[in-house]
Design a protein around this motif. Structure first.
Motif, PDB file in Angstrom:
ATOM      1  N   UNK A  45      -3.113   7.559 -11.167  1.00  0.00           N
ATOM      2  CA  UNK A  45      -3.138   6.367 -11.834  1.00  0.00           C
ATOM      3  C   UNK A  45      -2.094   6.156 -12.973  1.00  0.00           C
ATOM      4  N   UNK A  46      -1.505   7.830 -13.094  1.00  0.00           N
ATOM      5  CA  UNK A  46      -0.092   8.167 -14.195  1.00  0.00           C
ATOM      6  C   UNK A  46       0.700   7.755 -13.579  1.00  0.00           C
ATOM      7  N   UNK A  47       0.849   7.387 -12.412  1.00  0.00           N
ATOM      8  CA  UNK A  47       1.818   5.877 -11.996  1.00  0.00           C
ATOM      9  C   UNK A  47       2.396   4.765 -12.492  1.00  0.00           C
ATOM     10  N   UNK A  48       1.358   4.476 -12.544  1.00  0.00           N
ATOM     11  CA  UNK A  48       1.479   3.001 -13.733  1.00  0.00           C
ATOM     12  C   UNK A  48       1.085   2.440 -14.649  1.00  0.00           C
ATOM     13  N   UNK A  49       2.092   1.844 -15.616  1.00  0.00           N
ATOM     14  CA  UNK A  49       2.171   2.001 -16.813  1.00  0.00           C
ATOM     15  C   UNK A  49       1.578   1.620 -17.365  1.00  0.00           C
ATOM     16  N   UNK A  50       0.865   1.955 -18.630  1.00  0.00           N
ATOM     17  CA  UNK A  50       0.182   0.178 -19.098  1.00  0.00           C
ATOM     18  C   UNK A  50       0.576  -0.956 -19.785  1.00  0.00           C
ATOM     19  N   UNK A  51      -0.261  -2.044 -19.566  1.00  0.00           N
ATOM     20  CA  UNK A  51      -1.835  -2.053 -18.924  1.00  0.00           C
ATOM     21  C   UNK A  51      -2.230  -1.952 -17.147  1.00  0.00           C
ATOM     22  N   UNK A  52      -3.112  -0.585 -17.566  1.00  0.00           N
ATOM     23  CA  UNK A  52      -3.404  -0.296 -16.040  1.00  0.00           C
ATOM     24  C   UNK A  52      -4.031  -2.049 -15.339  1.00  0.00           C
ATOM     25  N   UNK A  53      -3.548  -2.121 -13.565  1.00  0.00           N
ATOM     26  CA  UNK A  53      -4.004  -3.148 -13.089  1.00  0.00           C
ATOM     27  C   UNK A  53      -5.613  -3.051 -13.201  1.00  0.00           C
ATOM     28  N   UNK A  54      -5.425  -4.046 -13.055  1.00  0.00           N
ATOM     29  CA  UNK A  54      -7.036  -5.159 -13.087  1.00  0.00           C
ATOM     30  C   UNK A  54      -7.549  -6.019 -11.330  1.00  0.00           C
ATOM     31  N   UNK A  55      -6.655  -5.710 -10.779  1.00  0.00           N
ATOM     32  CA  UNK A  55      -6.830  -6.337 -10.220  1.00  0.00           C
ATOM     33  C   UNK A  55      -6.376  -6.183  -8.577  1.00  0.00           C
ATOM     34  N   UNK A  56      -6.659  -5.810  -7.491  1.00  0.00           N
ATOM     35  CA  UNK A  56      -6.253  -5.751  -6.115  1.00  0.00           C
ATOM     36  C   UNK A  56      -5.897  -7.035  -5.463  1.00  0.00           C
ATOM     37  N   UNK A  57      -4.863  -7.583  -5.046  1.00  0.00           N
ATOM     38  CA  UNK A  57      -4.862  -8.572  -4.399  1.00  0.00           C
ATOM     39  C   UNK A  57      -3.700  -8.141  -3.409  1.00  0.00           C
ATOM     40  N   UNK A  58      -4.163  -8.222  -1.854  1.00  0.00           N
ATOM     41  CA  UNK A  58      -3.085  -7.561  -1.131  1.00  0.00           C
ATOM     42  C   UNK A  58      -3.439  -8.191  -0.064  1.00  0.00           C
ATOM     43  N   UNK A  59      -2.749  -8.673   1.240  1.00  0.00           N
ATOM     44  CA  UNK A  59      -2.271  -8.454   2.734  1.00  0.00           C
ATOM     45  C   UNK A  59      -2.320  -6.820   3.124  1.00  0.00           C
ATOM     46  N   UNK A  60      -3.043  -6.232   3.532  1.00  0.00           N
ATOM     47  CA  UNK A  60      -2.727  -4.877   3.809  1.00  0.00           C
ATOM     48  C   UNK A  60      -2.333  -4.720   4.607  1.00  0.00           C
ATOM     49  N   UNK A  61      -1.212  -3.423   4.518  1.00  0.00           N
ATOM     50  CA  UNK A  61      -1.353  -3.024   6.771  1.00  0.00           C
ATOM     51  C   UNK A  61      -2.323  -2.665   7.628  1.00  0.00           C
ATOM     52  N   UNK A  62      -2.623  -3.076   8.644  1.00  0.00           N
ATOM     53  CA  UNK A  62      -3.754  -3.181   9.089  1.00  0.00           C
ATOM     54  C   UNK A  62      -3.863  -1.542   9.717  1.00  0.00           C
ATOM     55  N   UNK A  63      -3.193  -0.713   9.721  1.00  0.00           N
ATOM     56  CA  UNK A  63      -3.157   0.514   9.718  1.00  0.00           C
ATOM     57  C   UNK A  63      -3.815   1.674   9.298  1.00  0.00           C
ATOM     58  N   UNK A  64      -4.207   1.247   7.812  1.00  0.00           N
ATOM     59  CA  UNK A  64      -4.181   1.989   6.754  1.00  0.00           C
ATOM     60  C   UNK A  64      -5.032   1.542   5.606  1.00  0.00           C
ATOM     61  N   UNK A  65      -5.701   0.583   5.760  1.00  0.00           N
ATOM     62  CA  UNK A  65      -6.627  -0.685   5.312  1.00  0.00           C
ATOM     63  C   UNK A  65      -7.200   0.112   4.320  1.00  0.00           C
ATOM     64  N   UNK A  66      -8.194   0.669   4.570  1.00  0.00           N
ATOM     65  CA  UNK A  66      -9.671   1.504   4.835  1.00  0.00           C
ATOM     66  C   UNK A  66      -9.654   2.583   3.747  1.00  0.00           C
TER      67      UNK A  66
END
Length: 291
Positions: free
Chosen positions: A118-139
């Protein structure tokens, strides 16, 4: 084609290949790279995500920027986490080329999404995750981000179809397992439709699907790690009854039966029959007995 202020020109197949060629990129299986080149698909994803103008979007694995460009006009900003340093360096220039009025809404974090805090993200912090995730690490990526960023309230991710089934599965089915239970601790997770293979370059040899989630309160005050340890134990030997499967976790089969009965769970049941709330009660009843 001219673009209006606060709009972005989206990448087409020719743009994707041009950018990849310019960067000398050949998509790698190791990083799970399959780049979306269909503008209708990225519009569909962004539309299904239900973003508001106040949302700060977290995008994992933005690649060449196909989805990023569609997200910029629909949100307050996009934080793109990219593990590939070449792609991370190019993304701001792509935004400047295709969405000059929106370039300041983009922040790029060159990092492994499985290691961000969490500390890696500046304010305001993310509120929504939208992504085409790499299949091998998605979960693991989804679970890590939900755990690390309580600010994430909603999300829509594109994953391998099989993975989508497992994340959204409900108790009682064969696809219900560890990912299903752990995801349900954080959110209400649902399938949100299929994605055809031909919208990717290169074309993957698996089908893809969309998964949406909405954050919910945990079902229990029990420590998450304690609950997840019980979940892992139950599904490590999923064909066994819970009395047998949880014997190592509880210390003995007799102790496992005692814990299960105290939690109101039939010791002869199997893990796939339990909800996340059931597992939470088991963990609470077994507090202090996990090894």
């Amino acid at each position: 084609m001219e673009q209006h202020a606060n709009q972005a020109r989206l990448l087409g197949p020719a743009d994707v290949r041009r950018l990849a060629g310019e960067l000398g990129i050949r998509p790698t299986k190791r990083l799970g790279q399959n780049f979306v080149h269909d503008s209708n698909t990225v519009r569909r994803i962004v539309g299904a995500a239900g973003l508001t103008a106040e949302d700060v979007v977290l995008e994992v694995g933005p690649g060449l920027g196909s989805l990023t460009l569609a997200l910029l006009p629909e949100s307050a900003g996009v934080v793109a986490v990219e593990i590939d340093p070449v792609l991370a360096e190019r993304l701001p220039r792509t935004a400047a080329e295709f969405a000059p009025e929106l370039r300041d809404r983009l922040r790029v974090l060159p990092a492994d999404a499985l290691r961000v805090r969490a500390a890696d993200f500046a304010e305001p912090q993310p509120t929504a995750l939208v992504a085409n995730l790499p299949y091998n690490v998605a979960v693991p990526v989804v679970l890590h981000l939900l755990a690390e960023l309580p600010s994430l309230r909603t999300g829509l991710v594109m994953v391998q179809s099989e993975v989508a089934d497992r994340l959204a599965a409900k108790p009682g089915g064969r696809t219900y397992g560890v990912p299903s239970v752990k995801a349900a601790w954080f959110a209400d997770v649902r399938r949100a439709g299929p994605v055809p293979r031909n919208v990717f370059w290169p074309v993957p040899n698996v089908d893809s699907g969309l998964v949406s989630f909405s954050r919910v309160d945990p079902p229990s005050a029990a420590p998450r790690a304690q609950v997840f340890a019980a979940v892992d134990a139950a599904f490590a030997q999923r064909r066994k009854t819970l009395r047998a499967a949880l014997s190592g976790w509880a210390g003995s089969a007799a102790r496992a039966e005692e814990v299960l009965r105290a939690a109101g769970v039939d010791p002869s049941a199997r893990g796939e029959q339990l909800t996340v709330a059931d597992f939470a009660r088991v963990a609470e009843a077994g507090a202090g007995s996990a090894r």
